[in-house]
Scaffold this motif. Structure first.
Motif, PDB file in Angstrom:
ATOM      1  N   LEU A 320       0.810  -1.207   0.000  1.00  9.02           N
ATOM      2  CA  LEU A 320       0.000   0.000   0.000  1.00  9.02           C
ATOM      3  C   LEU A 320       0.848   1.263   0.000  1.00  9.02           C
ATOM      4  O   LEU A 320       0.482   2.282  -0.595  1.00  9.02           O
ATOM      5  CB  LEU A 320      -0.923  -0.020   1.227  1.00  9.02           C
ATOM      6  CG  LEU A 320      -2.009   1.049   1.299  1.00  9.02           C
ATOM      7  CD1 LEU A 320      -3.023   0.868   0.180  1.00  9.02           C
ATOM      8  CD2 LEU A 320      -2.706   1.010   2.659  1.00  9.02           C
ATOM      9  N   GLN A 321       2.006   1.198   0.646  1.00  9.65           N
ATOM     10  CA  GLN A 321       2.876   2.367   0.774  1.00  9.65           C
ATOM     11  C   GLN A 321       3.254   2.971  -0.572  1.00  9.65           C
ATOM     12  O   GLN A 321       3.433   4.185  -0.694  1.00  9.65           O
ATOM     13  CB  GLN A 321       4.136   1.967   1.546  1.00  9.65           C
ATOM     14  CG  GLN A 321       5.060   3.104   1.884  1.00  9.65           C
ATOM     15  CD  GLN A 321       6.172   2.648   2.814  1.00  9.65           C
ATOM     16  OE1 GLN A 321       7.294   2.432   2.373  1.00  9.65           O
ATOM     17  NE2 GLN A 321       5.869   2.500   4.084  1.00  9.65           N
ATOM     18  N   TYR A 322       3.359   2.142  -1.607  1.00  7.05           N
ATOM     19  CA  TYR A 322       3.791   2.612  -2.925  1.00  7.05           C
ATOM     20  C   TYR A 322       2.710   2.441  -3.992  1.00  7.05           C
ATOM     21  O   TYR A 322       2.960   2.683  -5.167  1.00  7.05           O
ATOM     22  CB  TYR A 322       5.054   1.852  -3.356  1.00  7.05           C
ATOM     23  CG  TYR A 322       6.163   1.919  -2.333  1.00  7.05           C
ATOM     24  CD1 TYR A 322       6.907   3.075  -2.155  1.00  7.05           C
ATOM     25  CD2 TYR A 322       6.457   0.825  -1.526  1.00  7.05           C
ATOM     26  CE1 TYR A 322       7.919   3.157  -1.210  1.00  7.05           C
ATOM     27  CE2 TYR A 322       7.462   0.897  -0.566  1.00  7.05           C
ATOM     28  CZ  TYR A 322       8.195   2.058  -0.413  1.00  7.05           C
ATOM     29  OH  TYR A 322       9.181   2.130   0.532  1.00  7.05           O
ATOM     30  N   LEU A 323       1.507   2.047  -3.578  1.00  6.94           N
ATOM     31  CA  LEU A 323       0.470   1.700  -4.547  1.00  6.94           C
ATOM     32  C   LEU A 323      -0.031   2.900  -5.343  1.00  6.94           C
ATOM     33  O   LEU A 323      -0.324   2.782  -6.539  1.00  6.94           O
ATOM     34  CB  LEU A 323      -0.705   1.033  -3.819  1.00  6.94           C
ATOM     35  CG  LEU A 323      -1.779   0.401  -4.700  1.00  6.94           C
ATOM     36  CD1 LEU A 323      -1.187  -0.727  -5.538  1.00  6.94           C
ATOM     37  CD2 LEU A 323      -2.926  -0.145  -3.834  1.00  6.94           C
ATOM     38  N   SER A 324      -0.136   4.059  -4.721  1.00  8.94           N
ATOM     39  CA  SER A 324      -0.704   5.225  -5.402  1.00  8.94           C
ATOM     40  C   SER A 324       0.144   5.679  -6.589  1.00  8.94           C
ATOM     41  O   SER A 324      -0.349   6.368  -7.488  1.00  8.94           O
ATOM     42  CB  SER A 324      -0.895   6.381  -4.422  1.00  8.94           C
ATOM     43  OG  SER A 324       0.349   6.813  -3.902  1.00  8.94           O
ATOM     44  N   SER A 325       1.417   5.279  -6.606  1.00 13.11           N
ATOM     45  CA  SER A 325       2.303   5.676  -7.708  1.00 13.11           C
ATOM     46  C   SER A 325       2.201   4.736  -8.899  1.00 13.11           C
ATOM     47  O   SER A 325       2.824   4.979  -9.939  1.00 13.11           O
ATOM     48  CB  SER A 325       3.756   5.731  -7.225  1.00 13.11           C
ATOM     49  OG  SER A 325       4.199   4.426  -6.843  1.00 13.11           O
ATOM     50  N   MET A 342      -5.637   5.447   0.894  1.00 13.70           N
ATOM     51  CA  MET A 342      -4.315   4.816   0.939  1.00 13.70           C
ATOM     52  C   MET A 342      -3.411   5.526   1.942  1.00 13.70           C
ATOM     53  O   MET A 342      -2.718   4.884   2.731  1.00 13.70           O
ATOM     54  CB  MET A 342      -3.653   4.850  -0.438  1.00 13.70           C
ATOM     55  CG  MET A 342      -4.252   3.939  -1.470  1.00 13.70           C
ATOM     56  SD  MET A 342      -3.270   4.032  -2.999  1.00 13.70           S
ATOM     57  CE  MET A 342      -4.543   3.746  -4.213  1.00 13.70           C
ATOM     58  N   LYS A 343      -3.427   6.842   1.892  1.00 14.82           N
ATOM     59  CA  LYS A 343      -2.567   7.627   2.791  1.00 14.82           C
ATOM     60  C   LYS A 343      -2.947   7.387   4.243  1.00 14.82           C
ATOM     61  O   LYS A 343      -2.070   7.172   5.100  1.00 14.82           O
ATOM     62  CB  LYS A 343      -2.670   9.104   2.446  1.00 14.82           C
ATOM     63  CG  LYS A 343      -1.762   9.992   3.283  1.00 14.82           C
ATOM     64  CD  LYS A 343      -1.856  11.449   2.849  1.00 14.82           C
ATOM     65  CE  LYS A 343      -0.960  12.337   3.687  1.00 14.82           C
ATOM     66  NZ  LYS A 343      -1.055  13.764   3.274  1.00 14.82           N
TER      67      LYS A 343
END
Length: 366
Positions: A320-325, A342-343
């Motif tokens: 999840l930490q890098y999913l938005s990218s 997500m944040k």
């Protein structure tokens, strides 16, 4: 000092695998070296972290790798004294990509390793025998495979701050084995009646696991009085619980976000079961203190229903930490609401990581 932590619940679908993957990313981001052990025959953690096709390569048995390059390569030879156990680790796909992009980790090292699971673990579970191996004390080390694997890696100069073990949704011998090896266990729960029931069941079952170990330990120690390992094992501590997969509503009048009514009712029921069933049963374990002083009845963190994001974590092999990218597989991009969720939820995983760092140290055994 390495801390071994199992995520454990008899109920399936409570988010054990997703929690481990996201928690490992948060612990690594805080500068810790992490080992993930996939001890579930379903192998969901392996597929989520290293990819479906890549995992298939690790399962393949050849003349050079007769047991593949999974946990089987360590566990099966341990049952056959004429063969040598071996350990193989790999890294999450996303970390390999980050290194290729020039992103550095602490000390220029990859800080998450994974021991891939294997469907053979179903057979391994059948081989382990509680009555003979544990209660009679003749095969206690057969129930310490995850711990022995960590020691084997240490001899190869690979040490870790935290080892996270993914487990099947059962009370079978694999679960016993992991708990006997663990310093702590965390219990993920979802908003449903069965989660509340399973919390009570853990309170019933875990003390019997410990009683069985202590019987076998006494028999074993009578003829192995200088053994330094067995006396320190079979003492898992309750590290807290995680509330997963609920829905919330934000009230415009106050700006406060709360669980919806049905999910709040389930949350209250689980808290009640922990207070009235689980904690009293764990307090009844007399051989060691199963309840650290930081434990209370509230969940350590609350992880809302990630919905499509949970499946994208599995498909993209990224936490999840890098999913938005990353671009989703089923639509063009993430909405502002999804990015905000997500944040917020990544903040919860970061909080869980810090909770572990703060609390699972001084309480830990040497």
């Amino acid at each position: 000092m390495t801390k071994i932590i199992s995520l454990f619940n008899n109920k399936g679908g409570v988010g054990k695998t997703t929690t481990i993957f996201n928690l490992s990313a948060s612990l690594a981001a805080a500068g810790n070296k992490i080992l993930l052990i996939d001890f579930d025959p379903q192998c969901n953690l392996s597929i989520a972290t290293i990819g479906y096709d890549e995992f298939g390569d690790y399962l393949e048995r050849t003349e050079e790798f007769p047991f593949g390059k999974t946990i089987r390569a360590f566990a099966q030879p341990s049952l056959q004294p004429t063969q040598n156990s071996e350990t193989y680790v790999t890294q999450p796909k996303y970390q390999k990509d980050m290194l290729n992009d020039g992103i550095k980790t602490i000390h220029n090292q990859i800080i998450i390793d994974i021991v891939p699971g294997d469907f053979w673990l179903n057979s391994f579970a059948d081989i382990l025998t509680v009555g003979t191996d544990v209660v009679q004390g003749t095969g206690l080390y057969r129930f310490l495979v995850p711990f022995l694997l960590v020691e084997h890696l240490e001899r190869k100069e690979k040490s870790y701050d935290y080892v996270l073990i993914d487990l099947p949704p059962s009370f079978n011998t694999l679960v016993r084995s992991a708990l006997y090896c663990s310093d702590y266990f965390l219990v993920p729960c979802t908003p449903d009646s069965f989660s509340a029931y399973c919390v009570s069941l853990i309170g019933e079952v875990l003390p019997t696991f410990i009683d069985d170990w202590n019987q076998g330990k006494r028999r074993y120690e009578s003829s192995n009085q200088y053994d330094k390992v067995i006396p320190r094992k079979g003492q898992p501590k309750f590290g807290g619980w995680i509330f997963n997969g609920f829905d919330t509503k934000k009230y415009t009048s106050t700006g406060e976000r709360k669980e919806i009514g049905a999910d709040k009712a389930h949350l209250d029921k689980i808290i009640e079961k922990i207070k009235n069933d689980l904690i009293p049963k764990l307090q009844g374990i007399s051989s060691y203190d199963c309840l650290p002083n930081f434990i209370n009845t509230e969940p350590v963190v609350k992880i809302e229903d990630l919905n499509v994001m949970a499946s994208e974590i599995q498909k993209l092999n990224i936490p999840l930490q890098y999913l938005s990218s990353q671009r989703p597989t089923i639509f063009d991009g993430w909405s502002s609401y999804q990015k905000e969720l997500m944040k917020r939820m990544n903040g919860q995983y970061d909080f869980l990581a810090q909770y572990i760092i703060n609390n699972f140290g001084d309480e830990n055994r040497s």
